[in-house]
Design an enzyme around this catalytic site. Structure first.
Site, PDB file in Angstrom:
ATOM      1  N   ASN A  11      28.448 -19.636 -13.166  1.00  0.00           N
ATOM      2  CA  ASN A  11      27.259 -18.867 -12.796  1.00  0.00           C
ATOM      3  C   ASN A  11      26.290 -18.951 -13.974  1.00  0.00           C
ATOM      4  O   ASN A  11      26.508 -18.315 -15.006  1.00  0.00           O
ATOM      5  CB  ASN A  11      27.673 -17.406 -12.519  1.00  0.00           C
ATOM      6  CG  ASN A  11      26.476 -16.505 -12.304  1.00  0.00           C
ATOM      7  OD1 ASN A  11      25.362 -16.970 -12.063  1.00  0.00           O
ATOM      8  ND2 ASN A  11      26.697 -15.196 -12.399  1.00  0.00           N
ATOM      9  N   TRP A  12      25.236 -19.749 -13.805  1.00  0.00           N
ATOM     10  CA  TRP A  12      24.300 -19.954 -14.928  1.00  0.00           C
ATOM     11  C   TRP A  12      23.390 -18.742 -15.131  1.00  0.00           C
ATOM     12  O   TRP A  12      22.657 -18.681 -16.095  1.00  0.00           O
ATOM     13  CB  TRP A  12      23.442 -21.192 -14.672  1.00  0.00           C
ATOM     14  CG  TRP A  12      24.201 -22.489 -14.701  1.00  0.00           C
ATOM     15  CD1 TRP A  12      25.550 -22.664 -14.880  1.00  0.00           C
ATOM     16  CD2 TRP A  12      23.648 -23.809 -14.545  1.00  0.00           C
ATOM     17  NE1 TRP A  12      25.863 -24.000 -14.852  1.00  0.00           N
ATOM     18  CE2 TRP A  12      24.717 -24.731 -14.645  1.00  0.00           C
ATOM     19  CE3 TRP A  12      22.363 -24.303 -14.329  1.00  0.00           C
ATOM     20  CZ2 TRP A  12      24.526 -26.115 -14.539  1.00  0.00           C
ATOM     21  CZ3 TRP A  12      22.174 -25.679 -14.217  1.00  0.00           C
ATOM     22  CH2 TRP A  12      23.245 -26.574 -14.320  1.00  0.00           C
ATOM     23  N   LYS A  13      23.381 -17.815 -14.183  1.00  0.00           N
ATOM     24  CA  LYS A  13      22.472 -16.660 -14.229  1.00  0.00           C
ATOM     25  C   LYS A  13      21.036 -17.165 -14.448  1.00  0.00           C
ATOM     26  O   LYS A  13      20.692 -18.234 -13.960  1.00  0.00           O
ATOM     27  CB  LYS A  13      22.912 -15.674 -15.313  1.00  0.00           C
ATOM     28  CG  LYS A  13      24.411 -15.371 -15.252  1.00  0.00           C
ATOM     29  CD  LYS A  13      24.788 -14.169 -16.036  1.00  0.00           C
ATOM     30  CE  LYS A  13      26.293 -14.058 -16.097  1.00  0.00           C
ATOM     31  NZ  LYS A  13      26.776 -12.784 -16.521  1.00  0.00           N
ATOM     32  N   HIS A  96      27.220  -9.989  -6.775  1.00  0.00           N
ATOM     33  CA  HIS A  96      27.525 -10.018  -8.213  1.00  0.00           C
ATOM     34  C   HIS A  96      27.174  -8.649  -8.800  1.00  0.00           C
ATOM     35  O   HIS A  96      26.209  -8.019  -8.371  1.00  0.00           O
ATOM     36  CB  HIS A  96      26.718 -11.137  -8.881  1.00  0.00           C
ATOM     37  CG  HIS A  96      27.139 -11.385 -10.300  1.00  0.00           C
ATOM     38  ND1 HIS A  96      26.722 -10.585 -11.337  1.00  0.00           N
ATOM     39  CD2 HIS A  96      27.965 -12.305 -10.842  1.00  0.00           C
ATOM     40  CE1 HIS A  96      27.276 -11.021 -12.457  1.00  0.00           C
ATOM     41  NE2 HIS A  96      28.032 -12.062 -12.194  1.00  0.00           N
ATOM     42  N   GLU A  98      25.692  -7.801 -11.372  1.00  0.00           N
ATOM     43  CA  GLU A  98      24.307  -7.678 -11.860  1.00  0.00           C
ATOM     44  C   GLU A  98      23.351  -7.417 -10.699  1.00  0.00           C
ATOM     45  O   GLU A  98      22.344  -6.730 -10.855  1.00  0.00           O
ATOM     46  CB  GLU A  98      23.919  -8.936 -12.663  1.00  0.00           C
ATOM     47  CG  GLU A  98      24.596  -8.933 -14.033  1.00  0.00           C
ATOM     48  CD  GLU A  98      24.848 -10.302 -14.635  1.00  0.00           C
ATOM     49  OE1 GLU A  98      24.207 -11.291 -14.231  1.00  0.00           O
ATOM     50  OE2 GLU A  98      25.707 -10.387 -15.541  1.00  0.00           O
ATOM     51  N   GLU A 168      35.744  -9.338 -10.674  1.00  0.00           N
ATOM     52  CA  GLU A 168      35.010  -9.335 -11.933  1.00  0.00           C
ATOM     53  C   GLU A 168      34.859  -7.898 -12.435  1.00  0.00           C
ATOM     54  O   GLU A 168      33.920  -7.195 -12.031  1.00  0.00           O
ATOM     55  CB  GLU A 168      33.623  -9.947 -11.737  1.00  0.00           C
ATOM     56  CG  GLU A 168      33.633 -11.384 -11.301  1.00  0.00           C
ATOM     57  CD  GLU A 168      32.392 -12.119 -11.791  1.00  0.00           C
ATOM     58  OE1 GLU A 168      32.559 -13.140 -12.479  1.00  0.00           O
ATOM     59  OE2 GLU A 168      31.275 -11.655 -11.521  1.00  0.00           O
ATOM     60  N   GLY A 174      30.178 -10.714 -19.657  1.00  0.00           N
ATOM     61  CA  GLY A 174      29.233 -10.946 -20.750  1.00  0.00           C
ATOM     62  C   GLY A 174      29.504 -10.111 -21.986  1.00  0.00           C
ATOM     63  O   GLY A 174      28.658 -10.022 -22.878  1.00  0.00           O
ATOM     64  N   SER A 213      34.158 -12.934 -19.030  1.00  0.00           N
ATOM     65  CA  SER A 213      34.385 -13.511 -20.359  1.00  0.00           C
ATOM     66  C   SER A 213      35.535 -14.529 -20.397  1.00  0.00           C
ATOM     67  O   SER A 213      36.272 -14.603 -21.372  1.00  0.00           O
ATOM     68  CB  SER A 213      34.598 -12.409 -21.398  1.00  0.00           C
ATOM     69  OG  SER A 213      33.448 -11.588 -21.474  1.00  0.00           O
ATOM     70  N   GLY A 234      30.563 -17.153 -16.548  1.00  0.00           N
ATOM     71  CA  GLY A 234      29.148 -17.018 -16.887  1.00  0.00           C
ATOM     72  C   GLY A 234      28.832 -17.799 -18.155  1.00  0.00           C
ATOM     73  O   GLY A 234      28.668 -19.019 -18.128  1.00  0.00           O
ATOM     74  N   GLY A 235      28.799 -17.087 -19.282  1.00  0.00           N
ATOM     75  CA  GLY A 235      28.389 -17.672 -20.568  1.00  0.00           C
ATOM     76  C   GLY A 235      29.014 -19.030 -20.878  1.00  0.00           C
ATOM     77  O   GLY A 235      28.313 -19.981 -21.249  1.00  0.00           O
TER      78      GLY A 235
HETATM   79  C1  PEP Z   1      29.655 -13.745 -14.445  1.00  0.00           C
HETATM   80  O1  PEP Z   1      28.455 -13.743 -14.632  1.00  0.00           O
HETATM   81  O2  PEP Z   1      30.065 -13.773 -13.284  1.00  0.00           O
HETATM   82  C2  PEP Z   1      30.559 -13.715 -15.599  1.00  0.00           C
HETATM   83  C3  PEP Z   1      31.850 -13.600 -15.377  1.00  0.00           C
HETATM   84  O3  PEP Z   1      29.999 -13.815 -16.831  1.00  0.00           O
HETATM   85  P1  PEP Z   1      30.768 -14.026 -18.256  1.00  0.00           P
HETATM   86  O4  PEP Z   1      31.739 -15.150 -18.066  1.00  0.00           O
HETATM   87  O5  PEP Z   1      29.671 -14.390 -19.216  1.00  0.00           O
HETATM   88  O6  PEP Z   1      31.427 -12.751 -18.584  1.00  0.00           O
END
Ligand code: PEP
Length: 249
Positions: A11-13, A96, A98, A168, A174, A213, A234-235
């Site tokens: 997920n590049w956000k 998600h 967010e 999640e 994040g 993460s 994500g990251g």
């Molecule tokens: C996400 O955005 O779905 C996520 C899991 O982010 P991260 O890996 O950065 O925690």
């Protein structure tokens, strides 16, 4: 039962640029070309055409981070499922955390979007997870149950036939904090039991992936758990080498 095919998605956000996407994908395509896992990237919608064109013929598929449940019309700023399909996207991220916390998406919105995605024949990747306060007050399972059953009761368990569920925990997204493999496994198991209480066959089909993460160092212990069928990243998905290690884990 045989292990389900692993699903690993990035997920590049709201990150990336034409140049950065090209560089990331060119490196990633080479690194993951022999992967057994199903690999999907979710770029910002404006880059879907670019990403679809770069990854054409590779084993990397493209998804969209959010979509409107409406078919067309006066919905400024939204994109429809028909538009998403026009560009070859097959996967849609729904609910998600967010979107839930920053944009006020409710369980009812999630159900509506999920129905629209399934009706369009696309694959929903539906996110569920508890906040830190909910975990610390012992309400993790109640929260997950509510997020799942509100959708199932609104649109039916059949909508989950091809779905992927991403567990999640909000406190792990994040933040650099990850659920321990045992904590994650316990919630994955709970998710499957909840589905099973509606339909045994469907609970055997659905993949439950972990997000929060995930990185190259913690992925193996997570994937070693029986009911962790992949990851939503994500990251770490913005770094080709790091993401490739997760895909190949
Ligand atoms: C996400 O955005 O779905 C996520 C899991 O982010 P991260 O890996 O950065 O925690």
């Amino acid at each position: 039962m045989d292990r389900k095919k692993q699903f690993v998605a990035g997920n590049w956000k709201m990150n990336g640029s034409l140049a950065e996407n090209r560089e990331l994908l060119n490196e990633l395509m080479e690194l993951v070309k022999d992967a057994d896992a199903e690999v999907v990237v979710f770029p910002p919608a404006i880059y879907i055409q670019q990403v679809a064109s770069i990854t054409e013929g590779s084993n990397i598929k493209v998804g969209v981070q959010n979509v409107s449940a409406e078919a067309k019309g006066a919905f400024t700023g939204e994109i429809s499922l028909a538009m998403v399909e026009d560009f070859g996207c097959r996967y849609v991220l729904i609910g998600h955390s967010e979107r839930r916390t920053l944009y006020g998406e409710t369980d009812a919105d999630v159900a509506k979007k999920m129905k629209a995605v399934v009706d369009a024949g696309l694959i929903p990747v539906i996110c569920v997870g508890e906040t830190l306060e909910e975990r610390e007050s012992g309400r993790t399972e109640a929260v997950i149950k509510q997020q799942l059953t509100s959708v199932i009761d609104a649109i039916g368990i059949d909508a989950f036939k091809e779905a992927i569920i991403a567990y999640e925990p909000v406190w792990a997204i994040g933040t650099g904090k990850t659920a321990t493999p045992e904590e994650a496994e316990s919630v994955h198991n709970f998710i499957l039991c909840t589905l099973k209480s509606y339909d045994d066959k469907i609970s055997n089909l659905v993949r439950v992936v972990y997000g929060g993460s995930v990185n190259a160092s913690n992925v193996e212990s997570l994937f070693a758990q029986e009911n962790i069928d992949g990851a939503l990243v994500g990251g770490a998905s913005l770094k080709a080498k790091e993401f490739a290690k997760i895909v190949l884990a």
